[in-house]
Design an enzyme around this catalytic site. Structure first.
Site, PDB file in Angstrom:
ATOM      1  CB  THR A 196      -4.012  -2.552  18.250  1.00  0.00           C
ATOM      2  OG1 THR A 196      -2.683  -3.002  18.543  1.00  0.00           O
ATOM      3  CG2 THR A 196      -4.691  -3.228  17.212  1.00  0.00           C
ATOM      4  CD  GLN A 210      -1.828  -3.835   4.716  1.00  0.00           C
ATOM      5  OE1 GLN A 210      -2.756  -4.791   4.242  1.00  0.00           O
ATOM      6  NE2 GLN A 210      -1.146  -4.289   5.591  1.00  0.00           N
ATOM      7  CG  HIS A 223      -5.944  -0.346   1.940  1.00  0.00           C
ATOM      8  ND1 HIS A 223      -5.926  -1.316   3.019  1.00  0.00           N
ATOM      9  CD2 HIS A 223      -5.633  -0.938   0.790  1.00  0.00           C
ATOM     10  CE1 HIS A 223      -5.496  -2.538   2.423  1.00  0.00           C
ATOM     11  NE2 HIS A 223      -5.411  -2.483   1.100  1.00  0.00           N
ATOM     12  CB  CYS A 277     -20.791  16.452  -3.321  1.00  0.00           C
ATOM     13  SG  CYS A 277     -19.607  17.553  -4.289  1.00  0.00           S
TER      14      CYS A 277
END
Ligand code: NAD
Length: 256
Positions: free
Chosen positions: A33, A108, A128, A161
């Protein structure tokens, strides 16, 4: 944000870090942050301010609905991570690695700011995934994100794609999407190898990643939580430092 941590507790944690040989860090959105990337559940979080934003992060909606994909591509284009620089919190963790204490850094976060700060990529476990890569949902092709964002900028609202025509998505784990088994297993394994486990800037509400805390606890690692808000694991931690990561991490990670 105020430094709510008691100076005595800070000193004690610093001494624990000095003594530790295998620090394992679990980082979350809160460490970024200060680099200008909002978290999800903090007071200024993306979901706190706009609960509908969660829909963009849900795999089923993304795959089923071209409108959701178009909105997701617009949001990727505008993401603050492209301009973000690592902050003092990230740099403190680089210092920990330079001191030879960092066993692994489970994150994460999808912004790659730990690697940009200077932590070795082989010590960073991205549970993640990363927003700096893109994956085809049809053929599995994976490549860099920027060229695909360039296609969006040139007018393709939902680029597909180029190999198979399949749906492209950032190489991140969305809600409703399975984690990569080897990656989460490695995260749990390193947690069980820790002598000090440092949870930084995560609300510890996302599983199975949050299970790294009890995994470290099970081998009697010291548990230290640095977060501005309470977490569900505060009661099992040896120390909870509630306050600003940018103020706390340099004090507990530094050498000398
Ligand atoms: P979260 O939003 O659930 O929790 C972040 C926590 O950090 C909050 O409790 C907040 O109070 C605290 N925090 C924020 N800034 C802080 C600061 N400067 N000092 C001290 N504490 C601070 O985040 P999470 O637990 O990581 O879970 C969110 C999920 O969203 C993650 O899985 C991640 O993949 C994703 N995410 C990633 C990024 C990123 O890559 N930077 C950003 C947003 C969300």
């Amino acid at each position: 944000m105020h430094l709510a941590a008691n100076p005595d507790v800070l000193e004690r944690v610093r001494a624990w870090v000095d003594d530790a040989e295998r620090v394992v860090v679990l980082s979350g959105a809160g460490i970024s942050t200060d680099s200008g990337i909002p978290d999800f559940r903090g007071p200024q979080g993306v979901w706190t301010k706009n609960p509908d934003a969660e829909k963009l992060s849900t795999l089923q909606n993304y795959l089923a609905d071209a409108q959701v994909r178009k909105a997701a591509w617009r949001s990727r284009l505008a993401h603050p991570a492209w301009e973000a620089k690592p902050n003092v919190g990230h740099l403190a963790l680089v210092g920990l690695e330079r001191r030879g204490k960092l066993h692994a850094l489970i994150t994460q976060n999808i912004d790659e700011l730990h690697q940009a700060a200077g932590n070795s990529p082989d010590r960073v476990i991205e549970v993640h995934g990363t927003m700096r890569k893109v994956t085809c949902w049809g053929c599995g092709w994976t490549g860099p994100m920027q060229p695909v964002l360039e296609r969006v900028r040139s007018g393709e609202a939902d680029p597909s794609c180029e190999l198979c025509g399949g749906i492209l998505k950032s190489a991140t784990i969305s809600f409703g999407q399975q984690l990569v088994p080897e990656v989460i297993e490695r995260a749990m394994q390193v947690a069980r190898e820790a002598d000090l486990f440092l949870s930084v800037g995560t609300s510890l509400q996302v599983y199975p990643v949050a299970g790294a805390v009890p995994a470290a606890r099970s081998v009697r690692a010291r548990i230290v939580i640095v977060n501005a808000e309470p977490t569900p694991f505060d009661n099992v931690a040896d120390a909870v430092l509630g306050g600003s990561i940018g103020e706390i991490l340099p004090r507990i990670c530094g050498g000398g």
